[in-house]
Write an enzyme that holds these catalytic residues in place. Sequence first.
Site, PDB file in Angstrom:
ATOM      1  N   LYS A  11       0.843  -1.208   0.000  1.00 56.95           N
ATOM      2  CA  LYS A  11       0.000   0.000   0.000  1.00 56.95           C
ATOM      3  C   LYS A  11       0.870   1.247   0.000  1.00 56.95           C
ATOM      4  O   LYS A  11       2.039   1.226   0.408  1.00 56.95           O
ATOM      5  CB  LYS A  11      -0.948   0.031   1.193  1.00 56.95           C
ATOM      6  CG  LYS A  11      -0.286   0.050   2.584  1.00 56.95           C
ATOM      7  CD  LYS A  11       0.109   1.412   3.103  1.00 56.95           C
ATOM      8  CE  LYS A  11       0.876   1.335   4.420  1.00 56.95           C
ATOM      9  NZ  LYS A  11       1.659   2.506   4.770  1.00 56.95           N
ATOM     10  N   ASP A 138      -2.564  -1.643  10.133  1.00 57.64           N
ATOM     11  CA  ASP A 138      -2.670  -1.684   8.667  1.00 57.64           C
ATOM     12  C   ASP A 138      -3.159  -3.038   8.139  1.00 57.64           C
ATOM     13  O   ASP A 138      -3.388  -3.185   6.936  1.00 57.64           O
ATOM     14  CB  ASP A 138      -1.305  -1.401   8.022  1.00 57.64           C
ATOM     15  CG  ASP A 138      -0.835   0.034   8.246  1.00 57.64           C
ATOM     16  OD1 ASP A 138      -1.610   0.842   8.788  1.00 57.64           O
ATOM     17  OD2 ASP A 138       0.309   0.334   7.867  1.00 57.64           O
TER      18      ASP A 138
HETATM   19  O1  C5P Z   1      -0.452  -0.999  14.761  1.00 58.33           O
HETATM   20  P1  C5P Z   1       0.981  -1.218  14.480  1.00 58.33           P
HETATM   21  O2  C5P Z   1       1.574  -2.336  15.266  1.00 58.33           O
HETATM   22  O3  C5P Z   1       1.282  -1.352  13.007  1.00 58.33           O
HETATM   23  O4  C5P Z   1       1.725   0.112  14.933  1.00 58.33           O
HETATM   24  C1  C5P Z   1       3.123   0.164  15.080  1.00 58.33           C
HETATM   25  C2  C5P Z   1       3.481   1.395  15.894  1.00 58.33           C
HETATM   26  O5  C5P Z   1       3.172   2.583  15.155  1.00 58.33           O
HETATM   27  C3  C5P Z   1       2.703   1.539  17.188  1.00 58.33           C
HETATM   28  O6  C5P Z   1       3.322   0.847  18.245  1.00 58.33           O
HETATM   29  C4  C5P Z   1       2.712   3.041  17.419  1.00 58.33           C
HETATM   30  O7  C5P Z   1       3.940   3.456  17.980  1.00 58.33           O
HETATM   31  C5  C5P Z   1       2.668   3.607  16.009  1.00 58.33           C
HETATM   32  N1  C5P Z   1       1.283   3.949  15.584  1.00 58.33           N
HETATM   33  C6  C5P Z   1       0.684   5.089  16.126  1.00 58.33           C
HETATM   34  N2  C5P Z   1      -0.578   5.429  15.743  1.00 58.33           N
HETATM   35  C7  C5P Z   1      -1.252   4.683  14.832  1.00 58.33           C
HETATM   36  C8  C5P Z   1      -0.655   3.539  14.265  1.00 58.33           C
HETATM   37  C9  C5P Z   1       0.624   3.204  14.663  1.00 58.33           C
HETATM   38  O8  C5P Z   1       1.288   5.780  16.943  1.00 58.33           O
HETATM   39  N3  C5P Z   1      -2.470   5.047  14.480  1.00 58.33           N
END
Ligand code: C5P
Length: 300
Positions: A11, A138
């Site tokens: 993406k 994601d």
């Molecule tokens: O959800 P995911 O594990 O992909 O997110 C990785 C990191 O990205 C999270 O631990 C956070 O630090 C950051 N993040 C965030 N806000 C979001 C998505 C991700 O701060 N909406």
Amino acid sequence: MSSVTVRVPAKVNVQLSVGPLREDGYHDLVNVFHAVSIFDEVVAKESESITVQVNGKWSDQVPTDDCNLAIRAARALAKHAGRTYGADLIIQKEIPVAGGMAGGSADAAGALVACNELWGLGLPMEDLMEIAGDLGSDVPFSLIGGTAVGTGRGEQLSELPTGGTFHWVFALADGGLSTATVYAECDRLRAALGAEVPWPMLDDSLMEALGTGDAYALGSHLTNDLQAAALNLRPELAPTLDSGRQHGALGAIVSGSGPTCAFLAIDATHARDLAQSLTATGAAHTAVAAHGPVHGATLV
Ligand code: C5P
């Protein structure tokens, strides 16, 4: 069934508006995802336990232990189904690792669809979406693909209509960037500025550009609130973006948390030429042309 193959796209975010930091450490987003034609393939084979093997580009950078997102996805699915299942997951990687193109999320989505089929669970998409949201912000989008706006931390999705195909070039960078590190850098830069962080809003002009398939309008409305942070961490990306603009890109942004740079081209021929120019001038060591939107995780 002894083996199932699923194809999952990368993406790019055509709008990534990051709201204030929440108490749970995430940020509320308006995140317009767009699935593009760079695909990982996930094969799931009958097995006693859940294992993963990664082949192809950058495979040495992907962990194969318990923190692998595809393994976690298969485990979460088995838990949801309330039974112990096994699968050997074999991932053929094309999507850059830690590149801001949701490569890990794609593999998790691929594992969910593949194991749902391999194990004959027949779970509906709603169930897979729920499990996906717990795995990562994601992952739900990697299941559906197309073009969609994600709110909350990005996992609450509404599909967006698009009026045509858009042509892109992706300049791949050496070494990945950690998503968490880029968000933290974004917070740090904002704190240093001291200004109040506005609530993220969907850009109406961007929606219209997507709906009418107008690449010129889309190019001028691409935004990424993580870009300043990614450029601070990797200053060498700025000249790459400039080079793409000089070669006629309609828009040039860091993809998600980076370090991959995304360039919107006029059409497929321009995308091919742009990719060649970026590599010929040394602005990128690898540049890949792709188009979107494409379907999410699909059985092949
Ligand atoms: O959800 P995911 O594990 O992909 O997110 C990785 C990191 O990205 C999270 O631990 C956070 O630090 C950051 N993040 C965030 N806000 C979001 C998505 C991700 O701060 N909406």
